[in-house]
Design an enzyme around this catalytic site. Structure first.
Site, PDB file in Angstrom:
ATOM      1  CG  PHE A 132      -2.006   0.919   1.290  1.00 52.70           C
ATOM      2  CD1 PHE A 132      -3.212   0.628   0.668  1.00 52.70           C
ATOM      3  CD2 PHE A 132      -1.866   2.125   1.953  1.00 52.70           C
ATOM      4  CE1 PHE A 132      -4.261   1.530   0.718  1.00 52.70           C
ATOM      5  CE2 PHE A 132      -2.910   3.037   1.994  1.00 52.70           C
ATOM      6  CZ  PHE A 132      -4.119   2.728   1.371  1.00 52.70           C
ATOM      7  CG  ASP A 209      -0.486  -2.335   7.132  1.00 56.69           C
ATOM      8  OD1 ASP A 209      -1.644  -2.651   7.481  1.00 56.69           O
ATOM      9  OD2 ASP A 209      -0.203  -1.234   6.621  1.00 56.69           O
ATOM     10  CE1 TYR A 234      -9.722   2.949   6.439  1.00 57.72           C
ATOM     11  CE2 TYR A 234      -8.835   4.050   8.372  1.00 57.72           C
ATOM     12  CZ  TYR A 234      -8.693   3.610   7.065  1.00 57.72           C
ATOM     13  OH  TYR A 234      -7.522   3.832   6.401  1.00 57.72           O
ATOM     14  CE  LYS A 235      -8.304  -0.005   4.730  1.00 57.12           C
ATOM     15  NZ  LYS A 235      -6.880  -0.109   4.416  1.00 57.12           N
ATOM     16  NE  ARG A 383      -9.744  -3.198  -2.967  1.00 56.39           N
ATOM     17  CZ  ARG A 383      -9.212  -2.497  -1.981  1.00 56.39           C
ATOM     18  NH1 ARG A 383      -8.068  -2.861  -1.443  1.00 56.39           N
ATOM     19  NH2 ARG A 383      -9.821  -1.434  -1.498  1.00 56.39           N
TER      20      ARG A 383
HETATM   21  C1  LIG Z   1      -6.094   1.069   4.406  1.00 59.23           C
HETATM   22  C2  LIG Z   1      -4.625   0.911   4.579  1.00 59.23           C
HETATM   23  C3  LIG Z   1      -3.867   1.920   5.184  1.00 59.23           C
HETATM   24  C4  LIG Z   1      -4.527   3.207   5.579  1.00 59.23           C
HETATM   25  O1  LIG Z   1      -3.747   4.079   6.301  1.00 59.23           O
HETATM   26  P1  LIG Z   1      -4.440   5.377   6.938  1.00 59.23           P
HETATM   27  O2  LIG Z   1      -3.390   6.052   7.660  1.00 59.23           O
HETATM   28  O3  LIG Z   1      -5.597   4.895   7.762  1.00 59.23           O
HETATM   29  O4  LIG Z   1      -4.983   6.189   5.782  1.00 59.23           O
HETATM   30  C5  LIG Z   1      -2.515   1.687   5.381  1.00 59.23           C
HETATM   31  N1  LIG Z   1      -1.937   0.523   4.991  1.00 59.23           N
HETATM   32  C6  LIG Z   1      -2.655  -0.474   4.389  1.00 59.23           C
HETATM   33  C7  LIG Z   1      -1.981  -1.743   3.988  1.00 59.23           C
HETATM   34  C8  LIG Z   1      -4.016  -0.288   4.153  1.00 59.23           C
HETATM   35  O5  LIG Z   1      -4.721  -1.246   3.566  1.00 59.23           O
END
Ligand SMILES: *Cc1c(COP(=O)(O)O)cnc(C)c1O
Length: 412
Positions: A132, A209, A234-235, A383
């Site tokens: 990401f 992560d 939030y996921k 997705r």
């Molecule tokens: C959704 C996601 C993030 C989001 O980071 P935020 O700081 O909440 O915007 C980070 N890393 C991964 C792998 C994600 O899927």
């Protein structure tokens, strides 16, 4: 719009829903008028039906009346208590090693920066080219700040990072390996215990992560010897837009690693207001400033549901949903030239299934307008994010059939 070709698929989906031991939870989520298939719970989980009432009660009873007294009575310890609860329910982490704070990006920075400074003889950070963006960008920033060298893994885009990939780049120079447990694009599930052990073999630290796995994949951070971890709420934890993240720091590293944003909430005595900084030495040292209490409310109802279902029960339903999506893909999308961009084996896959086609950017726009909500990931992936407690098998099939209908009609 019932197409007789679809009877068998829909029949299968209805039978799976009827036999789903967690189907009662579908009703716990708020209605979304006009939405017939929500397939993006892996980006933003749906709100529970009782959230408006709970927020109103919070304003009235916890904030409005006790006012500042609520900090002493309940909020000071909330980041640690909620962290412990996430640890127990979803991470396989004993109490005292998880806190809720900040955003995932900020916590990644704090932990990476702390790990980078842990041992002056170790000068390399290992990250993955397909991770990401925020994870990669933060590593670039930490490398620029510390003079460390980035070593990039370039694994197979569908199957993700393997133990052999990691073994090929780690050495006595490695300070930290930072990877995603579930790949945000392909959904590939990494071998957390195997890779963590390979990293420990060379004496480096391992950070995971968990954004795309927390709340949907069972894990045992303590038993698997994970050093550091971060994740979103939030996921799959349905904490609402911008709800804070969590960080896990193995007990043995607390008081040893030092995170760089050493605000007053990370001090040994928050209210000492003393002249110099004295770190707390326990998990609270990962905090920086006043925590976002209001944003910690919504995820608590979702944790209740996961506890009732058990994380293993959630995983079983997740596998049933993604297996059905893959079977439907084989039957109705593969013949149209759509590619499967996720692992076929449910054991090697997280909670979403990704499919690819050159027209998917336009198809997604059309589906959103029609109340079918997957998400699009560059360059040409859709997705199908199937959040287990809020998504039915029929909803999953409805989404796959809508993709087929759009491609077949050319109307997008
Ligand atoms: C959704 C996601 C993030 C989001 O980071 P935020 O700081 O909440 O915007 C980070 N890393 C991964 C792998 C994600 O899927």
């Amino acid at each position: 719009m019932t197409d007789p070709r679809d009877d068998a698929l829909l029949e299968r989906a209805r039978a799976l829903d009827a036999a789903d031991p967690l189907r009662a939870h579908l009703d716990a989520f708020a209605d979304a008028p006009g939405v017939t298939a929500y397939l993006d719970g892996n980006s933003l989980g749906r709100p529970l039906r009782d959230i408006p009432e709970k927020l109103a009660a919070f304003v009235r009873d916890d904030w409005g009346t006790p006012l500042i007294r609520s900090w002493d009575e309940q909020w000071m310890t909330l980041p640690m208590e909620l962290g412990d609860r996430i640890g127990r329910t979803a991470l396989g982490a004993a109490a005292g090693q998880t806190v809720v704070a900040d955003s995932t990006s900020v916590l990644i920075y704090k932990l990476m920066r702390a790990a980078a400074a842990a041992d002056a003889d170790r000068t390399e950070l290992v990250i993955e080219a397909g991770n990401f963006p925020t994870d990669r960008f933060l590593a670039e920033g930490v490398a620029a700040e510390t003079g460390m060298t980035l070593r990039w893994l370039e694994p197979d885009p569908v199957h993700g990072v393997t133990i052999a990939d990691v073994e090929a780049v780690v050495s006595a120079r490695t300070a930290l390996v930072s990877l995603s447990h579930v790949d945000y694009r392909s959904g590939a599930l990494a071998d957390m215990p195997g890779i963590t052990a390979a990293v420990h073999e060379v004496g480096a630290l391992m950070m995971w992560d968990l954004c795309h796995s927390v709340g949907v994949i069972p894990m045992q951070l303590d038993d698997w010897g994970v050093d550091l971890a971060v994740g979103c709420t939030y996921k799959y934890l349905n904490g609402g837009p911008g709800s804070p993240a969590f960080a896990y720091l193995r007990r043995g590293l607390q008081g040893v690693l030092r995170q760089p944003i050493q605000g007053w909430w990370s001090a040994a005595d928050i209210f000492a207001m003393g002249p110099a900084y004295v770190p707390s030495g326990d998990i609270r040292q990962l905090l920086s400033g006043t925590p976002p209490v209001t944003s910690m409310l919504a995820m608590q109802g979702m944790l209740d549901l996961i506890e009732q279902s058990t994380i293993e029960g959630v995983r079983a339903k997740s596998q049933s949903l993604t297996d059905l999506a893959v079977r439907a893909y084989d039957e109705v999308l593969a013949p149209l030239g759509v590619r499967l961009l996720s692992p076929r084996d449910a054991e090697l896959r997280g909670g979403h299934v990704t499919i690819g086609h050159p027209d998917f950017r336009d198809v997604t726009r059309r589906l959103w307008a029609d109340g079918i909500i997957p998400d699009f990931r560059f360059p040409d992936g859709i997705r199908l994010g199937l959040s287990p407690l809020s998504t039915s098998h029929v909803e999953t099939i409805t989404g796959v059939l809508a993709v087929r209908d759009a491609l077949e009609s050319g109307d997008f």
